[in-house]
Design a protein around this motif. Structure first.
Motif, PDB file in Angstrom:
ATOM      1  N   SER A 294       3.859  -5.695  -0.474  1.00  0.00           N
ATOM      2  CA  SER A 294       2.597  -4.954  -0.464  1.00  0.00           C
ATOM      3  C   SER A 294       1.644  -5.528   0.578  1.00  0.00           C
ATOM      4  O   SER A 294       0.979  -4.780   1.307  1.00  0.00           O
ATOM      5  CB  SER A 294       1.940  -4.995  -1.844  1.00  0.00           C
ATOM      6  OG  SER A 294       2.756  -4.395  -2.816  1.00  0.00           O
ATOM      7  N   GLY A 295       1.570  -6.853   0.648  1.00  0.00           N
ATOM      8  CA  GLY A 295       0.696  -7.480   1.623  1.00  0.00           C
ATOM      9  C   GLY A 295       1.063  -7.124   3.054  1.00  0.00           C
ATOM     10  O   GLY A 295       0.194  -6.860   3.894  1.00  0.00           O
ATOM     11  N   PHE A 296       2.356  -7.083   3.332  1.00  0.00           N
ATOM     12  CA  PHE A 296       2.806  -6.736   4.674  1.00  0.00           C
ATOM     13  C   PHE A 296       2.506  -5.278   4.988  1.00  0.00           C
ATOM     14  O   PHE A 296       2.006  -4.942   6.066  1.00  0.00           O
ATOM     15  CB  PHE A 296       4.305  -7.002   4.790  1.00  0.00           C
ATOM     16  CG  PHE A 296       4.904  -6.609   6.109  1.00  0.00           C
ATOM     17  CD1 PHE A 296       4.634  -7.340   7.253  1.00  0.00           C
ATOM     18  CD2 PHE A 296       5.754  -5.511   6.201  1.00  0.00           C
ATOM     19  CE1 PHE A 296       5.196  -6.979   8.475  1.00  0.00           C
ATOM     20  CE2 PHE A 296       6.317  -5.147   7.410  1.00  0.00           C
ATOM     21  CZ  PHE A 296       6.037  -5.891   8.550  1.00  0.00           C
ATOM     22  N   MET A 297       2.797  -4.392   4.038  1.00  0.00           N
ATOM     23  CA  MET A 297       2.600  -2.968   4.278  1.00  0.00           C
ATOM     24  C   MET A 297       1.119  -2.616   4.448  1.00  0.00           C
ATOM     25  O   MET A 297       0.770  -1.717   5.206  1.00  0.00           O
ATOM     26  CB  MET A 297       3.195  -2.140   3.129  1.00  0.00           C
ATOM     27  CG  MET A 297       4.706  -2.288   2.961  1.00  0.00           C
ATOM     28  SD  MET A 297       5.624  -1.668   4.385  1.00  0.00           S
ATOM     29  CE  MET A 297       7.323  -1.844   3.798  1.00  0.00           C
ATOM     30  N   THR A 298       0.250  -3.324   3.733  1.00  0.00           N
ATOM     31  CA  THR A 298      -1.176  -3.020   3.790  1.00  0.00           C
ATOM     32  C   THR A 298      -1.930  -3.900   4.775  1.00  0.00           C
ATOM     33  O   THR A 298      -3.132  -3.685   5.000  1.00  0.00           O
ATOM     34  CB  THR A 298      -1.814  -3.178   2.398  1.00  0.00           C
ATOM     35  OG1 THR A 298      -1.667  -4.537   1.958  1.00  0.00           O
ATOM     36  CG2 THR A 298      -1.156  -2.245   1.403  1.00  0.00           C
TER      37      THR A 298
END
Length: 306
Positions: A294-298
């Motif tokens: 999630s951190g990477f995608m956002t």
């Protein structure tokens, strides 16, 4: 459920029965599972003792005579310790074998770092022409072992693990399998990482690809997925983090993209612990994966891992 390694010896025995070219070469480890095989095929089940360089050399000699050797021991003793023989006795001489490992990255923590091999696939990546299978279930391990033995005289590595997904998927020894479709990124789950990835991405609008064969890398499947899901890619591998980032980048060389490689960290964990504790320490449990994916995608900051 039996483990991949539980399935290995019975399948190898059937292959010995079916194909007179097949031979099994052992270095003491796993020999107890081949008592019946050695009784039925004494000239084609060979235990060289605790001599891992000889293990590969003997397999190479068999291959030079036209045999199809299956070679088995722990990954650290199969790829790392006799790496010069893998490079020269097999690769330089242009002969193949089926290397079947056990213990994976940290499947036997009590054995300590000598029995861990998170860098095995990355090490084989320095050599040309290796097919690498990473099954995620005992049924897949059986299918891929049969593929490997039938693959002419190719050089094939089959990486067995006690870690397993709950269900087997259809594997063909080549292509990635689309498990879930989304529009906001692609997550490639390798072998036994699939269940954790599916848990981690529940409710996220991402495509999940499953890879039980990582070399050759299915570039076409990745390109198809990014065409509809976007070009943010996360690779979740049960061995050294980043092992497949270069091949993923090559697959998308003409497409703007981002790649995050998740896997086993380089830092040595010096407490034995359990397999589950090692998984968590390397951030490969479902909760940690969700945070990192999630951190990477956002674009938010991710916690630093080993």
């Amino acid at each position: 459920m039996d483990t991949m390694r539980d399935r290995f010896a019975p399948v190898a025995l059937r292959l010995l029965d079916e194909d007179p070219r097949v031979a099994v070469v052992l270095a003491e480890i796993g020999a107890a599972g081949f008592v019946e095989a050695r009784r039925r095929h004494p000239d084609r089940v060979i235990n060289v003792g605790i001599r891992e360089q000889l293990l590969i050399g003997a397999a190479s000699g068999l291959a030079l005579t036209g045999m199809r050797p299956i070679v088995h021991t722990f990954a650290s003793f199969l790829v790392e310790r006799p790496f010069e023989q893998v490079k020269l006795d097999l690769g330089h001489q242009g002969v193949g074998a089926v290397l079947v490992s056990a213990a994976a990255s940290f499947d036997w923590p009590a054995g300590g770092y000598t029995h861990m091999a998170p860098g095995d696939v990355a090490l084989l990546d320095t050599l040309d022409g290796w097919t690498v299978h990473v099954p995620g279930h005992p049924d897949e391990a059986e299918t891929l072992l049969r593929h490997a033995v039938a693959a002419g005289d190719d050089k094939v590595y089959v990486r067995l693990s006690v870690q397993s997904n709950a269900q087997a998927l259809p594997v063909d020894g080549a292509r990635f399998h689309t498990v879930r479709e989304g529009r906001s990124g692609v997550v490639v789950a390798v072998g036994p990482m699939l269940d954790a990835v599916l848990d981690a991405t529940t409710g996220l609008d991402v495509t999940v690809l499953y890879a039980a064969t990582v070399r050759p890398f299915d570039a076409a499947a990745l390109r198809r997925a990014t065409a509809t899901a976007g070009a943010d890619i996360v690779l979740v591998e049960p061995y050294l983090a980043g092992t497949s980032t270069a091949v993923a980048n090559d697959a998308l060389a003409d497409v703007p993209h981002r790649v995050l490689g998740l896997g086993v960290g380089r830092r040595e964990l010096r407490r034995y612990g359990t397999v589950e504790e090692h998984v968590a320490a390397h951030g490969l449990d479902a909760r940690s994966l969700r945070e990192r994916i999630s951190g990477f995608m956002t674009g938010t900051r991710m916690p630093v891992r080993a």
